[in-house]
Motif scaffolding. Sequence first.
Motif, PDB file in Angstrom:
ATOM      1  N   ALA A   1       0.833  -1.205   0.000  1.00  0.00           N
ATOM      2  CA  ALA A   1       0.000   0.000   0.000  1.00  0.00           C
ATOM      3  C   ALA A   1       0.864   1.250   0.000  1.00  0.00           C
ATOM      4  O   ALA A   1       0.540   2.247  -0.657  1.00  0.00           O
ATOM      5  N   LEU A   2       1.972   1.222   0.712  1.00  0.00           N
ATOM      6  CA  LEU A   2       2.892   2.375   0.750  1.00  0.00           C
ATOM      7  C   LEU A   2       3.545   2.619  -0.594  1.00  0.00           C
ATOM      8  O   LEU A   2       4.021   3.730  -0.872  1.00  0.00           O
ATOM      9  N   SER A   3       3.535   1.586  -1.448  1.00  0.00           N
ATOM     10  CA  SER A   3       4.093   1.758  -2.789  1.00  0.00           C
ATOM     11  C   SER A   3       3.025   2.195  -3.789  1.00  0.00           C
ATOM     12  O   SER A   3       3.319   2.357  -4.979  1.00  0.00           O
ATOM     13  N   GLY A   4       1.794   2.377  -3.301  1.00  0.00           N
ATOM     14  CA  GLY A   4       0.736   2.905  -4.157  1.00  0.00           C
ATOM     15  C   GLY A   4      -0.379   1.933  -4.480  1.00  0.00           C
ATOM     16  O   GLY A   4      -1.358   2.297  -5.138  1.00  0.00           O
ATOM     17  N   GLU A   5      -0.297   0.697  -4.006  1.00  0.00           N
ATOM     18  CA  GLU A   5      -1.313  -0.304  -4.317  1.00  0.00           C
ATOM     19  C   GLU A   5      -2.475  -0.222  -3.332  1.00  0.00           C
ATOM     20  O   GLU A   5      -2.276   0.027  -2.145  1.00  0.00           O
TER      21      GLU A   5
END
Length: 289
Positions: free
Chosen positions: A66-70
């Motif tokens: 999630a922190l990578s944008g997912e």
Amino acid sequence: MSATDLRAFIEQSSLAMAMFDREMRYIAVSQRWLSERDLDISILGRSAYDVFPDAEEKFRSAHLRALSGETITPTEDHFEAPRGKVHWVRSRIIPWRCADGQIGGVLVFAEDITAQRRAEELLRESEERYRYAVDAASDGIWDWNLKTDHVTYSPAYYRMLGYEASEWQAGFVTSWIDLLHPDDRERIVTLARELLVSPGSYQLEFRLRAKDGSYHWIVSRGKVVERDESGAPIRAVGTHTDVSDRKANEQALRLNAELLRQQNQQLDAIYQNAPIGIARCSGARSTNL
């Protein structure tokens, strides 16, 4: 929505929500998030992994994604709260962004489904106990959908007739009708249909053809357990008990009684027609004939 507005929204939300920074430190939480996890406001500023040191790797991996944008679609899993209580949750994780568009952390939305999971577990346990009871029972059990005429049978039902599961293809009430003894068929089918319309339980006796071609005497007990809005029956359940041995014993008793009656008749005829006197003795008394 700014980070400040987002924090305010979460804090006032009736849902279980939490806002984390890029280091997975708590920034904001809803009251429901705290209460469902037996936590208090002191967790703000602390790492989620300090609060839940036993967090599994799959949770950490989801946070990193999630922190990578997912956006992590809803998943169901359980965790242990600090006081030892196990919770089941359905959660969704999405990244939140700062004013410059950079990812500032993640938002976690969680629905506590512990009660639902417990209910499902109780249902599974109940079904398992029922399955064990059905498998162990000597009586056959049937479940008849009266709208479709489809019938479900327990293993004992077809085994008492000499069939194994791979050999038993019956699934509709016509299969039961086909196995009825020709002399019983019309009477029993008519009576069964009439009894199903009546309230209360019923009991019938008839003969069913076994795999080897012989006929077994069966006692069928049943009851309508579900009706539609108009009161018409739509589901009935019941049992089959093989009473062939009892019927054979009853037949043997009848034959013995008939044989004894005939013998007594023959003796009476001998007494009455004998050319000489005959004494019939009974205990200490005698009668001259």
